[in-house]
Design a protein around this motif. Structure first.
Motif, PDB file in Angstrom:
ATOM      1  N   HIS A 136       0.836  -1.201   0.000  1.00 31.75           N
ATOM      2  CA  HIS A 136       0.000   0.000   0.000  1.00 31.75           C
ATOM      3  C   HIS A 136       0.870   1.250   0.000  1.00 31.75           C
ATOM      4  CE1 HIS A 136      -2.598   3.157   1.700  1.00 31.75           C
ATOM      5  NE2 HIS A 136      -3.615   2.490   1.201  1.00 31.75           N
ATOM      6  N   ARG A 137       1.923   1.245   0.797  1.00 36.44           N
ATOM      7  CA  ARG A 137       2.795   2.425   0.921  1.00 36.44           C
ATOM      8  C   ARG A 137       3.462   2.769  -0.409  1.00 36.44           C
ATOM      9  NH1 ARG A 137       8.074   3.340   1.402  1.00 36.44           N
ATOM     10  NH2 ARG A 137       8.595   1.116   1.571  1.00 36.44           N
ATOM     11  N   VAL A 138       3.970   1.755  -1.125  1.00 35.22           N
ATOM     12  CA  VAL A 138       4.749   2.043  -2.333  1.00 35.22           C
ATOM     13  C   VAL A 138       3.882   2.184  -3.584  1.00 35.22           C
ATOM     14  CG1 VAL A 138       6.773   0.891  -1.370  1.00 35.22           C
ATOM     15  CG2 VAL A 138       5.241  -0.391  -2.895  1.00 35.22           C
ATOM     16  N   LEU A 139       2.583   1.896  -3.465  1.00 40.32           N
ATOM     17  CA  LEU A 139       1.676   2.099  -4.593  1.00 40.32           C
ATOM     18  C   LEU A 139       1.298   3.569  -4.725  1.00 40.32           C
ATOM     19  CD1 LEU A 139      -0.998  -0.767  -4.581  1.00 40.32           C
ATOM     20  CD2 LEU A 139       0.559  -0.192  -6.452  1.00 40.32           C
ATOM     21  N   ARG A 140       1.161   4.019  -5.943  1.00 39.59           N
ATOM     22  CA  ARG A 140       0.618   5.342  -6.185  1.00 39.59           C
ATOM     23  C   ARG A 140      -0.893   5.322  -5.977  1.00 39.59           C
ATOM     24  NH1 ARG A 140       4.359   5.682 -11.443  1.00 39.59           N
ATOM     25  NH2 ARG A 140       6.215   6.559 -10.456  1.00 39.59           N
ATOM     26  N   PRO A 141      -1.510   6.457  -5.684  1.00 38.58           N
ATOM     27  CA  PRO A 141      -2.967   6.502  -5.593  1.00 38.58           C
ATOM     28  C   PRO A 141      -3.603   5.937  -6.857  1.00 38.58           C
ATOM     29  CG  PRO A 141      -2.019   8.526  -4.753  1.00 38.58           C
ATOM     30  CD  PRO A 141      -0.882   7.757  -5.358  1.00 38.58           C
ATOM     31  N   ARG A 142      -4.648   5.170  -6.696  1.00 38.64           N
ATOM     32  CA  ARG A 142      -5.341   4.440  -7.760  1.00 38.64           C
ATOM     33  C   ARG A 142      -4.571   3.213  -8.234  1.00 38.64           C
ATOM     34  NH1 ARG A 142      -9.608   7.643  -9.564  1.00 38.64           N
ATOM     35  NH2 ARG A 142      -9.396   9.882  -9.130  1.00 38.64           N
ATOM     36  N   GLY A 143      -3.420   2.926  -7.618  1.00 36.85           N
ATOM     37  CA  GLY A 143      -2.642   1.745  -7.983  1.00 36.85           C
ATOM     38  C   GLY A 143      -3.294   0.472  -7.470  1.00 36.85           C
ATOM     39  N   GLU A 144      -2.880  -0.650  -8.039  1.00 33.83           N
ATOM     40  CA  GLU A 144      -3.492  -1.934  -7.697  1.00 33.83           C
ATOM     41  C   GLU A 144      -2.416  -2.969  -7.369  1.00 33.83           C
ATOM     42  OE1 GLU A 144      -6.926  -4.872  -9.561  1.00 33.83           O
ATOM     43  OE2 GLU A 144      -5.567  -3.826 -10.918  1.00 33.83           O
ATOM     44  N   ALA A 145      -2.690  -3.796  -6.369  1.00 32.04           N
ATOM     45  CA  ALA A 145      -1.838  -4.939  -6.034  1.00 32.04           C
ATOM     46  C   ALA A 145      -2.656  -6.206  -6.242  1.00 32.04           C
ATOM     47  CB  ALA A 145      -1.352  -4.853  -4.591  1.00 32.04           C
ATOM     48  N   VAL A 146      -2.057  -7.199  -6.882  1.00 31.09           N
ATOM     49  CA  VAL A 146      -2.732  -8.465  -7.139  1.00 31.09           C
ATOM     50  C   VAL A 146      -1.912  -9.599  -6.537  1.00 31.09           C
ATOM     51  CG1 VAL A 146      -3.482 -10.100  -8.904  1.00 31.09           C
ATOM     52  CG2 VAL A 146      -3.857  -7.658  -9.235  1.00 31.09           C
ATOM     53  N   VAL A 147      -2.559 -10.389  -5.706  1.00 30.54           N
ATOM     54  CA  VAL A 147      -1.941 -11.563  -5.099  1.00 30.54           C
ATOM     55  C   VAL A 147      -2.626 -12.800  -5.660  1.00 30.54           C
ATOM     56  CG1 VAL A 147      -1.603 -12.873  -2.958  1.00 30.54           C
ATOM     57  CG2 VAL A 147      -1.281 -10.375  -2.978  1.00 30.54           C
ATOM     58  N   VAL A 148      -1.852 -13.690  -6.244  1.00 32.76           N
ATOM     59  CA  VAL A 148      -2.378 -14.954  -6.767  1.00 32.76           C
ATOM     60  C   VAL A 148      -1.732 -16.083  -5.977  1.00 32.76           C
ATOM     61  CG1 VAL A 148      -2.589 -16.448  -8.788  1.00 32.76           C
ATOM     62  CG2 VAL A 148      -2.643 -13.957  -9.073  1.00 32.76           C
ATOM     63  N   ASP A 149      -2.551 -16.920  -5.359  1.00 31.40           N
ATOM     64  CA  ASP A 149      -1.966 -17.979  -4.536  1.00 31.40           C
ATOM     65  C   ASP A 149      -2.928 -19.150  -4.369  1.00 31.40           C
ATOM     66  OD1 ASP A 149      -0.041 -19.261  -2.925  1.00 31.40           O
ATOM     67  OD2 ASP A 149       0.507 -17.366  -1.974  1.00 31.40           O
ATOM     68  N   LEU A 150      -2.401 -20.200  -3.776  1.00 33.96           N
ATOM     69  CA  LEU A 150      -3.123 -21.443  -3.560  1.00 33.96           C
ATOM     70  C   LEU A 150      -4.290 -21.251  -2.592  1.00 33.96           C
ATOM     71  CD1 LEU A 150      -2.889 -24.579  -4.155  1.00 33.96           C
ATOM     72  CD2 LEU A 150      -1.585 -24.699  -2.007  1.00 33.96           C
ATOM     73  N   ARG A 151      -5.380 -21.977  -2.843  1.00 34.20           N
ATOM     74  CA  ARG A 151      -6.524 -21.981  -1.923  1.00 34.20           C
ATOM     75  C   ARG A 151      -6.317 -23.021  -0.828  1.00 34.20           C
ATOM     76  NH1 ARG A 151     -11.364 -23.264  -5.918  1.00 34.20           N
ATOM     77  NH2 ARG A 151     -12.275 -23.889  -3.927  1.00 34.20           N
ATOM     78  N   LYS A 152      -6.719 -22.693   0.375  1.00 39.51           N
ATOM     79  CA  LYS A 152      -6.664 -23.656   1.474  1.00 39.51           C
ATOM     80  C   LYS A 152      -7.574 -24.850   1.185  1.00 39.51           C
ATOM     81  CE  LYS A 152      -5.373 -24.519   5.830  1.00 39.51           C
ATOM     82  NZ  LYS A 152      -3.951 -24.557   6.250  1.00 39.51           N
TER      83      LYS A 152
END
Length: 250
Positions: A136-152
């Motif tokens: 969140h800190r290093v993203l610019r406003p309106r930026g997006e982070a996507v996490v893709v990972d295994l389901r439990k």
């Protein structure tokens, strides 16, 4: 309710022969990397600044670099992976800044990146909420982070199908299946855990899409409610030198 504190083992990166084996077996998933790269490229614009957290051998970042004029940085806690990723980028003629560092303490200025991507690694992070706060800190406003990972709750028959269709050798398929069942599924998160972590992070919320064996979790940084002070520019001219990095995750 807080998410259970992680064990120290979650923070360890792959090194040596383990990292090299992982890089070799993940080459069987190149079509997946290409598909993911096309999906991400469709969300970017020319000149977008992209951070991949825990790129491992760097296959996704290399594929993304082939699709557009993006500024791509990869940060991993494994020095072996950083070396492998740099070599893969050189061989592909891709300009990517791979460096050593920690997801819980990203060595970048605030509001530097337009997009952050993290695949198959978030479940291994020792401090997942702190990692989200750093994204969140290093993203610019309106930026997006996507996490893709295994389901439990990954269906084991879907996991078997995935491995059979991957083209792995019999030994690699058996070993990968063993690692999934004995380690990775135990570390994976449920939908509810992802929602709680998002609520506890600076993002405050997330959107989750399920696939056959995993989740795609999207986090968005809202636009700035008021303009920054005149002397606090948010766009940095360049990243700090790579040797100023701390340590990251794979």
């Amino acid at each position: 309710m807080r998410v259970k504190k992680q064990t120290p083992q979650r923070g360890a990166g792959m090194e040596g022969w383990v990292a090299r084996w992982y890089a070799r077996t993940r080459r069987n998933d190149m079509e997946d990397f290409r598909h993911q790269a096309r999906a991400v490229a469709a969300r970017l614009h020319t000149g977008s600044s992209v951070l991949e957290v825990a790129p491992g051998p760097g296959f996704f970042a290399v594929e993304l670099a082939k699709l557009g004029d993006f500024g791509i940085t990869g940060l991993d806690i494994s020095r072996t992976f950083v070396e492998i990723a740099k070599e893969n980028a050189r061989n592909a003629g891709a300009k990517i800044d791979f460096r050593f560092g920690n997801a819980s303490s990203l060595p970048f200025p605030g509001e530097f990146f337009d997009f952050i991507y993290c695949a198959a690694a978030f479940k291994n992070f020792a401090e997942p909420i702190k990692a989200l706060d750093e994204m969140h800190r290093v993203l610019r406003p309106r930026g997006e982070a996507v996490v893709v990972d295994l389901r439990k709750d990954v269906p084991l028959d879907e996991l078997e199908t995935y491995l059979k269709q991957s083209g792995r050798s019999r030994f690699d398929a058996w070993l990968t299946n063993w690692i999934f069942r004995r380690m990775l599924i135990k570390r994976a998160y449920t939908r509810e855990q992802f929602l709680r972590m998002a609520e506890q992070s600076c993002f405050g919320a997330c959107q989750i899409t399920a696939s056959a064996i995993g989740y795609e979790v999207r986090f968005r940084k809202p636009p700035r409610s008021s303009p920054p002070p005149p002397d606090s520019g948010t766009v940095q001219a360049e990243l700090p030198p790579a040797d100023s990095s701390a340590s990251h995750q794979a």
